[in-house]
Structures are given as structure tokens and as C-alpha cells.
Write a protein that holds these residues in place. Structure first.
Motif, short mmCIF file in Angstrom:
data_model
loop_
_atom_site.label_atom_id
_atom_site.label_comp_id
_atom_site.label_asym_id
_atom_site.label_seq_id
_atom_site.Cartn_x
_atom_site.Cartn_y
_atom_site.Cartn_z
N VAL A 137 0.82 -1.20 0.00
CA VAL A 137 0.00 0.00 0.00
C VAL A 137 0.86 1.26 0.00
O VAL A 137 0.55 2.24 -0.70
N HIS A 138 1.96 1.25 0.75
CA HIS A 138 2.79 2.45 0.82
C HIS A 138 3.44 2.79 -0.52
O HIS A 138 3.88 3.92 -0.74
N ASP A 139 3.49 1.83 -1.45
CA ASP A 139 4.07 2.08 -2.76
C ASP A 139 3.16 2.92 -3.64
O ASP A 139 3.63 3.55 -4.59
N ASP A 195 -1.33 8.32 7.38
CA ASP A 195 -0.07 8.42 6.67
C ASP A 195 -0.26 8.63 5.18
O ASP A 195 0.66 9.04 4.48
N GLY A 196 -1.45 8.32 4.66
CA GLY A 196 -1.69 8.47 3.23
C GLY A 196 -3.09 8.04 2.87
O GLY A 196 -3.91 7.70 3.74
N LEU A 238 -12.06 2.33 4.53
CA LEU A 238 -11.17 1.31 5.03
C LEU A 238 -9.96 1.97 5.68
O LEU A 238 -9.55 3.06 5.26
N TYR A 239 -9.40 1.31 6.67
CA TYR A 239 -8.21 1.79 7.36
C TYR A 239 -7.20 0.66 7.32
O TYR A 239 -7.45 -0.43 7.87
N VAL A 240 -6.09 0.89 6.67
CA VAL A 240 -5.18 -0.22 6.38
C VAL A 240 -3.74 0.16 6.74
O VAL A 240 -3.38 1.34 6.73
N PRO A 241 -2.90 -0.85 7.04
CA PRO A 241 -1.48 -0.58 7.31
C PRO A 241 -0.72 -0.39 6.00
O PRO A 241 -1.12 -0.92 4.96
N PRO A 242 0.38 0.34 6.02
CA PRO A 242 1.15 0.58 4.79
C PRO A 242 1.78 -0.66 4.20
O PRO A 242 2.10 -0.69 3.02
N SER A 243 1.95 -1.71 5.00
CA SER A 243 2.62 -2.92 4.52
C SER A 243 1.67 -3.91 3.85
O SER A 243 2.11 -4.94 3.34
N MET A 244 0.39 -3.63 3.81
CA MET A 244 -0.56 -4.57 3.22
C MET A 244 -0.32 -4.70 1.72
O MET A 244 -0.17 -3.70 1.01
N PRO A 245 -0.29 -5.92 1.18
CA PRO A 245 -0.18 -6.10 -0.28
C PRO A 245 -1.38 -5.48 -0.98
O PRO A 245 -2.51 -5.58 -0.50
N ILE A 246 -1.15 -4.83 -2.13
CA ILE A 246 -2.25 -4.14 -2.78
C ILE A 246 -3.30 -5.12 -3.31
O ILE A 246 -4.47 -4.75 -3.46
N GLY A 247 -2.90 -6.36 -3.58
CA GLY A 247 -3.88 -7.35 -4.01
C GLY A 247 -4.90 -7.64 -2.94
O GLY A 247 -6.10 -7.79 -3.22
N ILE A 248 -4.45 -7.72 -1.68
CA ILE A 248 -5.37 -7.96 -0.57
C ILE A 248 -6.32 -6.78 -0.40
O ILE A 248 -7.53 -6.94 -0.20
N LEU A 249 -5.78 -5.56 -0.49
CA LEU A 249 -6.63 -4.38 -0.33
C LEU A 249 -7.65 -4.28 -1.46
O LEU A 249 -8.82 -3.97 -1.23
#
Length: 299
Positions: A60-62, A168-169, A135-146
Motif C-alpha cells: 500500500v505504501h508504494d 499516513d496516506g 477502510l483503514y489499512v497498514p502501509p505494509s498490506m499487499p495491494i492485491g489484498i486491499l
């Protein structure tokens, strides 16, 4: 903001292929993600080409828009100001917060606002009842999961929450899909009639992907030296080389010729559109100052 309002129903990104609640009703993305389990493969430092591999390689952070560039509305915003915000930025969804952006409440959808208060409907304006969940997600989550979660829950915007519970974003479903199929141009994106449009004498709105040689021919300005011309092919590439990074939206970069590049549209990964002004073209903020100076000189 307490933990309940910050992270409501945030799914655990642990299992790569969670069982859907409705059996075979997983949808197109759900069936794809069943074969796109996240791995420990690190993301490439360079911007990867669009493709299915990005679903497990990128996090996600990418792809998230940084906090400084998030357009959000306070809960106590007036109807006129909210309409102006939608009009100026062209978004269909805007996050809403109480106090600061680190205390998000949800998002307001343009359709909900129009149906409730548009078309001469009138009535007392109250923003809170119109808010939709995010949704509220961590930056390390793979974008496929999100992306799978966005499809399943029909929530197309997520805030990225850092380890301290702050925002954070921000990332939208369009940001994620673009990592698979490339940039999406919808009916609301401006049609430039090609790669640029002349806004007025000495000023152009140009796609960053426009070939540098063609921009020089159109404007009559020598923008790149022979050495720079050998290394970059596009206007966006030249700007990136000049400052050594992707500029922020709204940033103005001065060219040695005296021309200016105003970044009209960009994200953390690339420049999209640039306004090029010739040295003798006054900006909107310069014109009143020059008029005042002329008036003082006449007195």
C-alpha cells in the motif's frame, strides 16, 4: 481519536486468500487474488510496469498519496465550501475529519451530496448523516489484498494508518487497478486534444509524457541541452532530471530559459500534467501586483 473510530472493522491482512462470506460470489478480482498470494519478494525500487505481479509485489505504501497531498474536509465545513472543494479538485469522494486528519470520520460522496442538497433541493445541511465508511489499512498490506477487500466490501477509498495510529496516506481503488492495467482515463479526465492544449499565448497545458522534441517545436523554447536530450525523451523526464525527484502537485519549477513548469497533476510515482509558461507570461498572482506597480508609477 480512539481506536474504535480509527480502525473500524480493519481486516487482518494475514491470510492471503480469506474465505469469502458468500461462497462463489467472489467476483472477478476475488478469483484472481486466489492465485496471487503475497510473497516476501521486496518491491522493486523502480516504478514497476503494470501487471498482475504487482498485486503481490507492491504494498500500500508504494501507491498511496502522501498525507500532505490529501484533500479532506472538516466536519463543520459549510455546504458552499464543500461544493467548491468538489468543483475545484474534481473528486467524487472526499474524506471527512473531526479536528485534524488524524481523526477521520468517513467520506462524503458527491452523489450523496447532490441527491440531498442539489437540484434545488435545499434543506438544512448536515454532513454527518451523509458520511460513508472508509477502510483503514497498514502501509505494509499487499495491494492485491486491499483490492480484494475493496471489491468485497464495496468501499473504494482507504486511509493508510501508521504504527502510531495517525493517517499516513490515502489510496483509492483506481490507484490499485492502475498498477495492473496502467493509467485509467475516464470521462471526467480532461481531453487535451492530443498531448497539449494552448490555454493562451505563451502558456500550454501539457501531458508529462509528451515527447520533448515536440514540445520544443510547439513552444519554440529550447528546453534540453544535447546531453539532456540524449538521456530523456519526455517533458516529465526532463523535469524529473532537473530536480532529481517527482515534484509535488502545485509545485513550480523554474527553467534556465526563464520559462516555468507548474505541476498540475502528479502522484508519488510520476508527473502527469504540466503547465508551461513562457518567461513573459504573467501568472494570476503576478498580474495584480504589476497593475498596482503601474498605478503607483503613474501617480
Amino acid at each position: 481519536m480512539n481506536s474504535e473510530s480509527r480502525l473500524p472493522d480493519t481486516p487482518d491482512p494475514g491470510p492471503a486468500d480469506p474465505e469469502p462470506e458468500q461462497g462463489s460470489g467472489r467476483g472477478f478480482f476475488g478469483r484472481i487474488f486466489g492465485r496471487a498470494e503475497p510473497t516476501e519478494e521486496p518491491a522493486s525500487p523502480a516504478q514497476p510496469a503494470p501487471g498482475m505481479v504487482n498485486l503481490r509485489r507492491m504494498r500500500v505504501h508504494d501507491v498511496a498519496i502522501p498525507k500532505a497531498e490529501i484533500i479532506a474536509a472538516p466536519l463543520n465545513i459549510t455546504l458552499d465550501d464543500l461544493v467548491t472543494m468538489f468543483r475545484e479538485h474534481g473528486f467524487t469522494r472526499i474524506p471527512v475529519f473531526r479536528g485534524t486528519l488524524d481523526s477521520p470520520l468517513g467520506l462524503i460522496h458527491l452523489k450523496d451530496l447532490a441527491l440531498k442538497h442539489g437540484f434545488g433541493a435545499g434543506g438544512k445541511f448536515t454532513l454527518r448523516p451523509m458520511l460513508r465508511p472508509m477502510l483503514y489499512v497498514p502501509p505494509s498490506m499487499p495491494i492485491g489484498i486491499l483490492l480484494q477487500q475493496m471489491q468485497t466490501r464495496r468501499i473504494h477509498m482507504a486511509l493508510v494508518i501508521d504504527e502510531y495510529g495517525g493517517v499516513d496516506g490515502l489510496v483509492t481503488i483506481e490507484d490499485l487497478i492502475e498498477q495492473v492495467i496502467g493509467e485509467i482515463e475516464d470521462e471526467h479526465d480532461e481531453d487535451e486534444g492530443g498531448l497539449w492544449v494552448s490555454e493562451k499565448p505563451g502558456q500550454w497545458l501539457i501531458q508529462a509524457r509528451a515527447p520533448l522534441a515536440e514540445v520544443e517545436a510547439e513552444t519554440g523554447i529550447r528546453l534540453a541541452t544535447d546531453e539532456e536530450g540524449d538521456e530523456v525523451d519526455t517533458l516529465g523526464g526532463l523535469i524529473f532530471m532537473m530536480i532529481g525527484r517527482v515534484p509535488l502537485r502545485g509545485e513550480v519549477i523554474a527553467h534556465p530559459s526563464g520559462a516555468e513548469f507548474e505541476v498540475v497533476e502528479a502522484d508519488p510515482r510520476r508527473i502527469k500534467r504540466v503547465r508551461l509558461r513562457m518567461p513573459n507570461v504573467a501568472t494570476a498572482t503576478d498580474r495584480p501586483k504589476r497593475a498596482e506597480a503601474k498605478a503607483q508609477a503613474a501617480e
